[in-house]
Design a protein around this motif. Structure first.
Motif, short mmCIF file in Angstrom:
data_model
loop_
_atom_site.label_atom_id
_atom_site.label_comp_id
_atom_site.label_asym_id
_atom_site.label_seq_id
_atom_site.Cartn_x
_atom_site.Cartn_y
_atom_site.Cartn_z
N SER A 7 72.96 -52.86 -53.00
CA SER A 7 74.10 -52.50 -51.95
C SER A 7 73.94 -51.10 -51.52
N VAL A 8 73.71 -50.01 -52.51
CA VAL A 8 73.52 -48.75 -52.08
C VAL A 8 72.24 -48.80 -51.38
N PHE A 9 71.30 -49.32 -51.67
CA PHE A 9 69.87 -49.42 -51.13
C PHE A 9 70.00 -49.70 -49.74
N LYS A 10 70.69 -50.82 -49.38
CA LYS A 10 70.79 -51.33 -48.07
C LYS A 10 71.74 -50.49 -47.08
N LEU A 11 72.63 -49.99 -47.68
CA LEU A 11 73.49 -49.17 -46.85
C LEU A 11 72.79 -47.75 -46.46
N SER A 12 72.07 -47.26 -47.50
CA SER A 12 71.40 -45.87 -47.00
C SER A 12 70.41 -46.21 -46.09
N LEU A 13 69.78 -47.38 -46.36
CA LEU A 13 68.64 -47.74 -45.05
C LEU A 13 69.02 -48.03 -44.14
N LEU A 14 70.36 -48.58 -43.85
CA LEU A 14 70.76 -48.82 -42.51
C LEU A 14 71.16 -47.56 -41.83
N ASN A 15 71.98 -46.57 -42.89
CA ASN A 15 72.21 -45.32 -42.40
C ASN A 15 71.14 -44.28 -41.88
N GLY A 16 70.08 -44.78 -42.60
CA GLY A 16 68.86 -43.72 -42.02
C GLY A 16 68.29 -44.32 -40.99
N MET A 17 68.20 -45.36 -40.81
CA MET A 17 67.56 -45.94 -39.35
C MET A 17 68.52 -45.56 -38.28
N GLN A 18 69.66 -44.99 -38.34
CA GLN A 18 70.48 -44.60 -37.10
C GLN A 18 69.75 -43.37 -36.23
N TYR A 19 69.05 -42.66 -37.15
CA TYR A 19 68.59 -41.26 -36.51
C TYR A 19 67.37 -41.36 -35.85
#
Length: 268
Positions: A7-19
């Motif tokens: 879950s941490v991996f998925k949320l961090s990945l989606l967050n990073g893809m915003q930039y």
């Protein structure tokens, strides 16, 4: 427990893809640096009277791979939030979570690097592969080389995250993120061949470089891609990467456990 890490991996990945805009700016900067470094090597090769241990076309491909996968290999890629947790005492909140901190932070750092590479690597690889000679990125010679490169790059990424974890753990002792980043960043990037490619180093220095794990994070996978490292040696190198990975993870988990025992948080 593994669901929490995922879950941490998925949320961090989606967050990073915003930039995406930041990634576009990064791609432009990396093209500039790539061309500048390539032209320096081109001048060096053209002025050299002796043959070099790696061909110019392989070196140019090596440089483009460095630029494309920079977020996979740079040790100064940092998460200020984690440094803030350690230096401000907010690590207390992390200690309340029902999961091991080492695994949570490892998953977060891995996702951040992966998100950055997804946004930046493809544009650089595509454009660099259609440039005119001698500035073109050449594709691998065959399918086995591609597979060896993907495996070595993936293990290299896990190695970099393991080393990055040691940087964060060291801040528990030094309380100086800048000092830890400078020490690991400068030393690690030199030993990884990010400043002077390992094949161009003197033989005695190459022997020293191969003692440390940094060589396996960047230099090794990129030379596997170019074919400078033969496939049989590449397979042996994968074994060394795996051994280093296990050793660094065990060391990181042990040192973090020891550091957390001495954490004192004051205030209410």
């Amino acid at each position: 427990m593994s669901r929490a890490y995922f879950s941490v991996f998925k949320l961090s990945l989606l967050n990073g893809m915003q930039y995406r805009v930041a990634a576009l700016a990064g791609v432009s900067t990396q093209f500039f640096w790539g061309f500048m470094i390539i032209m320096i090597f081109e001048a060096f090769y053209n002025s050299s009277v002796q043959g070099q241990p790696i061909e110019l076309s392989q070196m140019i491909t090596y440089v483009w791979l460095q630029q494309a996968f920079l977020s996979f290999i740079m040790l100064w890629f940092r998460d200020q939030e984690l440094f803030g947790l350690i230096t401000t005492g907010n690590i207390a909140y992390e200690l309340c979570r029902p999961a091991e901190i080492y695994g949570l932070w490892y998953a977060k750092l891995l996702a951040q690097r992966l998100a950055s590479a997804i946004l930046r690597s493809l544009p650089i690889l595509i454009v660099a592969s259609v440039l005119p000679d001698p500035y073109r990125l050449n594709w691998p010679a065959d399918i086995p080389t591609v597979l060896l490169f993907i495996i070595s790059l993936s293990l290299g990424l896990l190695l970099v995250v393991s080393i990055s974890m040691l940087i964060y753990i060291s801040v528990f002792i030094t309380l100086s993120p800048t000092g830890s980043l400078l020490l690991f960043g400068v030393l690690g990037e030199f030993l990884a061949g990010m400043i002077i490619p390992v094949p161009l180093m003197p033989g005695w220095l190459q022997d020293i470089v191969k003692i440390f794990p940094f060589h396996y994070t960047a230099d090794f996978p990129f030379r596997v891609y170019t074919g400078h490292i033969p496939q049989d040696e590449a397979v042996k190198g994968l074994g060394f990467q795996f051994v280093w990975l296990i050793g660094l993870v065990i060391t990181g988990k042990f040192t973090m456990s020891r550091s957390l025992r001495h954490v004192v948080v004051q205030g209410g």
